[in-house]
Design an enzyme around this catalytic site. Sequence first.
Site, PDB file in Angstrom:
ATOM      1  N   HIS A   1       0.823  -1.216   0.000  1.00 54.81           N
ATOM      2  CA  HIS A   1       0.000   0.000   0.000  1.00 54.81           C
ATOM      3  C   HIS A   1       0.855   1.264   0.000  1.00 54.81           C
ATOM      4  O   HIS A   1       0.367   2.336  -0.334  1.00 54.81           O
ATOM      5  CB  HIS A   1      -0.899   0.030   1.231  1.00 54.81           C
TER       6      HIS A   1
ATOM      7  N   HIS B   1       5.962   6.534   6.711  1.00 55.29           N
ATOM      8  CA  HIS B   1       5.526   6.083   5.396  1.00 55.29           C
ATOM      9  C   HIS B   1       5.028   7.285   4.622  1.00 55.29           C
ATOM     10  O   HIS B   1       4.950   8.395   5.154  1.00 55.29           O
ATOM     11  CB  HIS B   1       4.431   5.018   5.528  1.00 55.29           C
TER      12      HIS B   1
ATOM     13  N   HIS C   1       2.438   8.956   1.210  1.00 53.55           N
ATOM     14  CA  HIS C   1       1.268   8.874   0.334  1.00 53.55           C
ATOM     15  C   HIS C   1       1.538   9.796  -0.847  1.00 53.55           C
ATOM     16  O   HIS C   1       2.028  10.910  -0.676  1.00 53.55           O
ATOM     17  CB  HIS C   1       0.007   9.308   1.074  1.00 53.55           C
TER      18      HIS C   1
ATOM     19  N   GLU D   1      -2.524  13.513   1.356  1.00 53.89           N
ATOM     20  CA  GLU D   1      -3.802  13.146   1.975  1.00 53.89           C
ATOM     21  C   GLU D   1      -4.510  14.396   2.502  1.00 53.89           C
ATOM     22  O   GLU D   1      -5.659  14.646   2.156  1.00 53.89           O
ATOM     23  CB  GLU D   1      -3.553  12.136   3.097  1.00 53.89           C
TER      24      GLU D   1
ATOM     25  N   HIS E   1       4.258  10.799   6.679  1.00 57.84           N
ATOM     26  CA  HIS E   1       3.689  10.610   8.014  1.00 57.84           C
ATOM     27  C   HIS E   1       4.717   9.929   8.900  1.00 57.84           C
ATOM     28  O   HIS E   1       5.126   8.798   8.618  1.00 57.84           O
ATOM     29  CB  HIS E   1       2.421   9.737   7.955  1.00 57.84           C
TER      30      HIS E   1
ATOM     31  N   THR F   1      -5.396   6.809   8.589  1.00 54.29           N
ATOM     32  CA  THR F   1      -5.978   7.077   7.264  1.00 54.29           C
ATOM     33  C   THR F   1      -6.098   5.831   6.409  1.00 54.29           C
ATOM     34  O   THR F   1      -6.362   5.918   5.215  1.00 54.29           O
ATOM     35  CB  THR F   1      -5.150   8.135   6.503  1.00 54.29           C
TER      36      THR F   1
END
Length: 306
Positions: free
Chosen positions: A89, A116, A118, A128, A141, A224
Amino acid sequence: MRCLLSAYLLPLILHSCTGADWCYQTQVSCDSHCKGPDQWSKVNADCGKNRQSPINIVTKKTKLDERLTPFKFTGYQSVFDSTMKNNGHSVQVSIPITATVSGGNLEETYKAVQFHLHWGTDGGPGSEHTIDGEQYPMELHIVHMKQRYNRLEDALRDPSGVAVLGFFYEESSSSNRKYDLFTHGLRSIQNTNGNTTLRKVSLNQLIPPESNMTNYYRYDGSLTTPGCTEAVVWTVFENPIPLDREQLRAFSTLKFHDGKPMVGTFRPVQPRNGRVVYRSSSAAIAASAVLILASICAAFGLSRPN
C-alpha cells in the site's frame, strides 16, 4: 520483547487490510474485488465514524492556540540503518532507535515507530491532507505512540495514544540530495513485500529544519487506512519539503500486489464534522502577513486609474 512486538505490529495495524479487502481508488476496476475508500466502512466500521482523517484544512476557519509552541525533538538527529519495505500500500520504514517528540501541547512524550508516505501519479497531486483545497504531490507521516505504552493495542485504545507528524512535499527545480539514498532504494522494492536496507539515515535529514517547523495545524483524527482508529493527534506542518520531478516520480515506479502501478495512494478528505482545527501562533503570524499583503495589493489595484 513487548516493545519489539509493538514496533512490529504497528505497521501491520496501520496498513492492515482486514482480509485483504481494502484498496485505493486507483486499484478499483470492474474485475477487482477490493473495496475502495468510499466502501472502507464495510471493511471496518470505524472508517465510517465522525472523527476521520485526512481533512481539508481551511486556513481562515482555523483557531489560534497559543499553546501550540515549538516541539522538542530527541533522537531525530541520530543516524540509523533500517528496513525499507513495499508493504503493498505504501513504502514504509521502521524506526529502530529511540526518537521522541514532546511539547507543542502534546499531552505526553511520544516515541517514533515508523514513517511512510502517500503520493499521486508521476509527481501529480497526492497528499492526503489538503490546505484550502490544494493537494500537494506527496505527504510524509512520521508515526509516534505515547512513550509510556509498551503495546500498540493499548495506545490505540487511548483517544490520543498516537501522534502523527505530517509533512507535505512540493516540486522543486533542483534535487534534494538528502533524499538520494531513499529514492535510490525504491528501485529495490518495486514489488509488494520487497525490502532493502536503508543505511545511514536520520529523521532530521528527511524533514525541514526545526526553525521551519513552527508553523503547523493541529486536530484530532484517525488513522488514514483501515482500521481508521480514531486515536490520532494530528500535526500538519505548513512548510513543504522540496523534491525535484524525478524524485517525486520515483515513487510511482512501485507496484501494488496485483502488479499495477502504485499510484494515487491517498484517502480522499473526510468531513470535519464540527471539529476545530487549531493553528500555532507562528502560523497565525504568517497567515496574517499574507492577508495584509493581499489587502494592500487589493487596495492598490482598486486605487489605480482606469
